[in-house]
Design a protein around this motif. Structure first.
Motif, short mmCIF file in Angstrom:
data_model
loop_
_atom_site.label_atom_id
_atom_site.label_comp_id
_atom_site.label_asym_id
_atom_site.label_seq_id
_atom_site.Cartn_x
_atom_site.Cartn_y
_atom_site.Cartn_z
N ASP A 48 76.75 64.35 35.99
CA ASP A 48 77.38 65.52 35.39
C ASP A 48 78.42 66.09 36.36
N PRO A 49 79.72 66.04 36.03
CA PRO A 49 80.75 66.54 36.95
C PRO A 49 80.65 68.04 37.18
N LEU A 50 80.09 68.78 36.23
CA LEU A 50 79.97 70.22 36.37
C LEU A 50 78.84 70.62 37.31
N LEU A 51 78.01 69.65 37.67
CA LEU A 51 76.92 69.92 38.61
C LEU A 51 77.12 69.17 39.94
N TYR A 74 69.64 74.29 49.14
CA TYR A 74 70.30 75.10 48.11
C TYR A 74 69.75 74.83 46.72
N GLY A 75 68.97 73.77 46.58
CA GLY A 75 68.40 73.43 45.28
C GLY A 75 68.03 71.97 45.22
N TYR A 99 73.56 68.21 41.72
CA TYR A 99 72.33 69.01 41.66
C TYR A 99 71.74 68.96 40.25
N LYS A 100 70.51 69.44 40.14
CA LYS A 100 69.83 69.40 38.85
C LYS A 100 70.15 70.61 37.97
N ASP A 101 70.67 71.68 38.56
CA ASP A 101 70.97 72.87 37.77
C ASP A 101 72.20 73.58 38.31
N GLU A 102 72.81 74.37 37.45
CA GLU A 102 74.07 75.05 37.77
C GLU A 102 73.89 76.08 38.89
N ARG A 107 75.46 77.99 44.28
CA ARG A 107 74.98 78.52 45.56
C ARG A 107 75.46 77.65 46.72
N ALA A 108 75.37 76.34 46.55
CA ALA A 108 75.79 75.43 47.62
C ALA A 108 77.29 75.52 47.86
#
Length: 214
Positions: A48-51, A74-75, A99-102, A107-108
């Motif tokens: 997912d490019p947004l994550l 950070y997650g 990451y697994k969530d937005e 945060r990162a």
């Protein structure tokens, strides 16, 4: 000026090569190459490019395990890919972290930028290859940021945002003075940007100081 933004919403190689996004002609040969490029994202890139975060300026000795240790705080990380040379296996000094969530990726991106990892200050931003329309990578003359020594700086990104253009309005009683200032500004721009080729950071600073005085 209402729609002006220091961060590009669509990638335009010509604007990216301009300190304030107002150039009408390329000022170095790499911009010419980028304008003629027809780039499609690497088929090997997935997720997912947004994550996904882009992490650059890594120490050549930094490993996948080290990156995972640093960025997992950070997650939860779904996938981490340190880009390596296909022949030598040496790190190319940048990586992609999904990451697994937005919440984690935001945060990162906010907290990890300029973090020191293995004695190197890293640069962190959202992935742009698949999210910024018109994107052209650095190897084709595009990209964003860049080294001062190369003279091929690119603007409109987090690393080097656009500077706000200065528009000198001409009102009643100001026509003569304003016109002269406009001509002086245009002559300055022509002298500075007329020739093509490599430019160093000093010329960018000179232009910035000139605009500030105007």
């Amino acid at each position: 000026m209402v729609d002006w933004s220091p961060i590009a919403k669509v990638y335009d190689p010509l604007k990216a090569g301009s300190i304030d996004g107002t150039d009408v002609e390329p000022h170095d040969r790499a911009v010419w190459r980028a304008m003629g490029a027809r780039y499609k994202p690497n088929k090997g890139v997935h997720g997912d490019p947004l994550l996904t975060l882009f992490v650059a300026r890594l120490n050549p000795q930094t490993t996948e395990d080290k990156l995972h240790d640093v960025f997992s705080k950070y997650g939860d990380i779904k996938e981490l890919r340190l880009v390596r040379d296909i022949v030598t296996g040496f790190s190319k000094r940048y990586a992609f972290i999904e990451y697994k969530d937005e919440r984690s990726v935001v945060r990162a991106r906010r907290d990890a930028n300029k973090l020191v990892v293995d004695q190197h200050e890293v640069f962190v931003d959202f992935e742009q290859e698949r999210t910024l329309k018109g994107w052209v990578p650095r190897r084709l003359g595009g990209g964003q940021g860049g080294k001062k020594e190369s003279g091929q700086l690119r603007f409109g990104g987090r690393d080097r945002p656009f500077r706000k253009p200065i528009h000198l309005g001409v009102g009643p009683g100001q026509e003569r003075g304003g016109g002269r200032r406009d001509r002086d500004r245009d002559r300055h721009r022509e002298a500075e940007w007329g020739s093509r080729g490599r430019r160093d950071e000093r010329r960018y600073d000179d232009r910035s100081r000139h605009q500030d005085r105007r």
